[in-house]
Design a protein around this motif. Sequence first.
Motif, PDB file in Angstrom:
ATOM      1  N   ARG A 208       0.840  -1.208   0.000  1.00 51.84           N
ATOM      2  CA  ARG A 208       0.000   0.000   0.000  1.00 51.84           C
ATOM      3  C   ARG A 208       0.870   1.251   0.000  1.00 51.84           C
ATOM      4  N   SER A 209       1.975   1.214   0.736  1.00 52.25           N
ATOM      5  CA  SER A 209       2.878   2.360   0.780  1.00 52.25           C
ATOM      6  C   SER A 209       3.578   2.567  -0.557  1.00 52.25           C
ATOM      7  N   LEU A 210       4.010   1.488  -1.195  1.00 48.17           N
ATOM      8  CA  LEU A 210       4.735   1.590  -2.460  1.00 48.17           C
ATOM      9  C   LEU A 210       3.831   1.966  -3.631  1.00 48.17           C
ATOM     10  N   SER A 211       2.537   1.767  -3.470  1.00 50.66           N
ATOM     11  CA  SER A 211       1.607   2.041  -4.570  1.00 50.66           C
ATOM     12  C   SER A 211       1.524   3.520  -4.916  1.00 50.66           C
ATOM     13  N   ARG A 212       2.126   4.371  -4.089  1.00 54.85           N
ATOM     14  CA  ARG A 212       2.098   5.812  -4.388  1.00 54.85           C
ATOM     15  C   ARG A 212       3.052   6.189  -5.515  1.00 54.85           C
ATOM     16  N   TYR A 213       3.961   5.287  -5.875  1.00 51.35           N
ATOM     17  CA  TYR A 213       4.915   5.581  -6.938  1.00 51.35           C
ATOM     18  C   TYR A 213       4.291   5.299  -8.308  1.00 51.35           C
ATOM     19  N   PRO A 214       4.511   6.169  -9.290  1.00 46.49           N
ATOM     20  CA  PRO A 214       3.898   5.998 -10.617  1.00 46.49           C
ATOM     21  C   PRO A 214       4.265   4.677 -11.283  1.00 46.49           C
ATOM     22  N   GLU A 215       5.468   4.186 -11.045  1.00 46.22           N
ATOM     23  CA  GLU A 215       5.928   2.967 -11.704  1.00 46.22           C
ATOM     24  C   GLU A 215       5.492   1.696 -10.973  1.00 46.22           C
ATOM     25  N   TRP A 216       4.738   1.853  -9.894  1.00 42.49           N
ATOM     26  CA  TRP A 216       4.349   0.708  -9.083  1.00 42.49           C
ATOM     27  C   TRP A 216       3.544  -0.325  -9.864  1.00 42.49           C
ATOM     28  N   GLN A 217       2.548   0.109 -10.612  1.00 44.53           N
ATOM     29  CA  GLN A 217       1.660  -0.833 -11.279  1.00 44.53           C
ATOM     30  C   GLN A 217       2.413  -1.722 -12.268  1.00 44.53           C
ATOM     31  N   ALA A 218       3.309  -1.105 -13.055  1.00 42.64           N
ATOM     32  CA  ALA A 218       4.088  -1.886 -14.019  1.00 42.64           C
ATOM     33  C   ALA A 218       5.005  -2.865 -13.299  1.00 42.64           C
ATOM     34  N   TYR A 219       5.607  -2.412 -12.202  1.00 40.72           N
ATOM     35  CA  TYR A 219       6.494  -3.288 -11.421  1.00 40.72           C
ATOM     36  C   TYR A 219       5.697  -4.443 -10.814  1.00 40.72           C
ATOM     37  N   ARG A 220       4.514  -4.158 -10.323  1.00 44.91           N
ATOM     38  CA  ARG A 220       3.677  -5.183  -9.702  1.00 44.91           C
ATOM     39  C   ARG A 220       3.274  -6.257 -10.710  1.00 44.91           C
ATOM     40  N   GLU A 221       3.002  -5.838 -11.929  1.00 44.80           N
ATOM     41  CA  GLU A 221       2.546  -6.788 -12.946  1.00 44.80           C
ATOM     42  C   GLU A 221       3.652  -7.715 -13.427  1.00 44.80           C
ATOM     43  N   ARG A 222       4.901  -7.268 -13.372  1.00 45.69           N
ATOM     44  CA  ARG A 222       5.990  -8.111 -13.878  1.00 45.69           C
ATOM     45  C   ARG A 222       6.756  -8.840 -12.764  1.00 45.69           C
ATOM     46  N   SER A 223       6.368  -8.639 -11.516  1.00 49.86           N
ATOM     47  CA  SER A 223       7.074  -9.271 -10.400  1.00 49.86           C
ATOM     48  C   SER A 223       6.122 -10.149  -9.594  1.00 49.86           C
ATOM     49  N   GLY A 224       6.718 -11.030  -8.796  1.00 46.90           N
ATOM     50  CA  GLY A 224       5.922 -11.918  -7.949  1.00 46.90           C
ATOM     51  C   GLY A 224       5.910 -11.432  -6.526  1.00 46.90           C
ATOM     52  N   TRP A 225       4.954 -11.917  -5.766  1.00 45.47           N
ATOM     53  CA  TRP A 225       4.812 -11.507  -4.360  1.00 45.47           C
ATOM     54  C   TRP A 225       5.939 -12.093  -3.508  1.00 45.47           C
ATOM     55  N   LEU A 226       6.029 -13.408  -3.467  1.00 46.52           N
ATOM     56  CA  LEU A 226       7.128 -14.073  -2.761  1.00 46.52           C
ATOM     57  C   LEU A 226       7.988 -14.910  -3.704  1.00 46.52           C
ATOM     58  N   LEU A 227       7.401 -15.343  -4.810  1.00 46.22           N
ATOM     59  CA  LEU A 227       8.123 -16.091  -5.834  1.00 46.22           C
ATOM     60  C   LEU A 227       7.874 -15.450  -7.177  1.00 46.22           C
TER      61      LEU A 227
END
Length: 230
Positions: A208-227
């Motif tokens: 929730r804290s990191l979601s304030r960054y503009p690049e967050w959504q793209a990073y979230r879509e290409r990365s995994g939560w724990l794996l």
Amino acid sequence: MQSLKQLTDYLTTDFLGGPKPWKFAWIINFQKAGTFLVVAWMMYVYQNYSTAAYVYLALHGSYGLVWLIKDLSFPDANWQRKITIGAGVLAFFAVLFWYWVIAWLLISQAQTPNYPLADNLWFALCIALCVLGCVVMIAADAQKHYTLKYHKGLIMDGVHRYIRHPNYLGEVMIYSSFGLLAWHWLAAVILLSVWLMVFVPNMRAKERSLSRYPEWQAYRERSGWLLPFL
């Protein structure tokens, strides 16, 4: 989930109110530093000098020392907050103390647990899991500390490139190795309780804290939560 995070923050920071004479890090470091001695004492009390007990002593005891070296070299800002006496006592006995119970589950047994694989193979699996977990955890915390020291923002490279929470992944791997050595249903309950009630809320709060960054959504879509890709 947010309400659970707020509750755990209160319990581990302001429980019972009053002065805040110590840092959260001091409580954690006390448990980490004491693990080697506590496990060795259990081995003496139960006269358990089996290979499994010695492997557990080496892994959990050494991990405690690794944590102390890490804390001296690049302390985590999250653990530097001052907490009440009640919060410190609660944090120790509600969470940290139970990690020692995992050691007791193994060492108090008269015989080595009946592992699913040959003992030597099982020990090798647990040792590898713990060592790799330590590497992942140390690399993630070091990258976060030194990156944020000189450049604030979202970390999207290094060990964070494909995994958003590599430090928690490392911790899960480390404590899984201890649980697998104990090979007891209560060890699984202890670890799952900590992961679900402490790790998961913390990870969700971080996102929730990191979601304030503009690049967050793209990073979230290409990365995994724990794996990766999970």
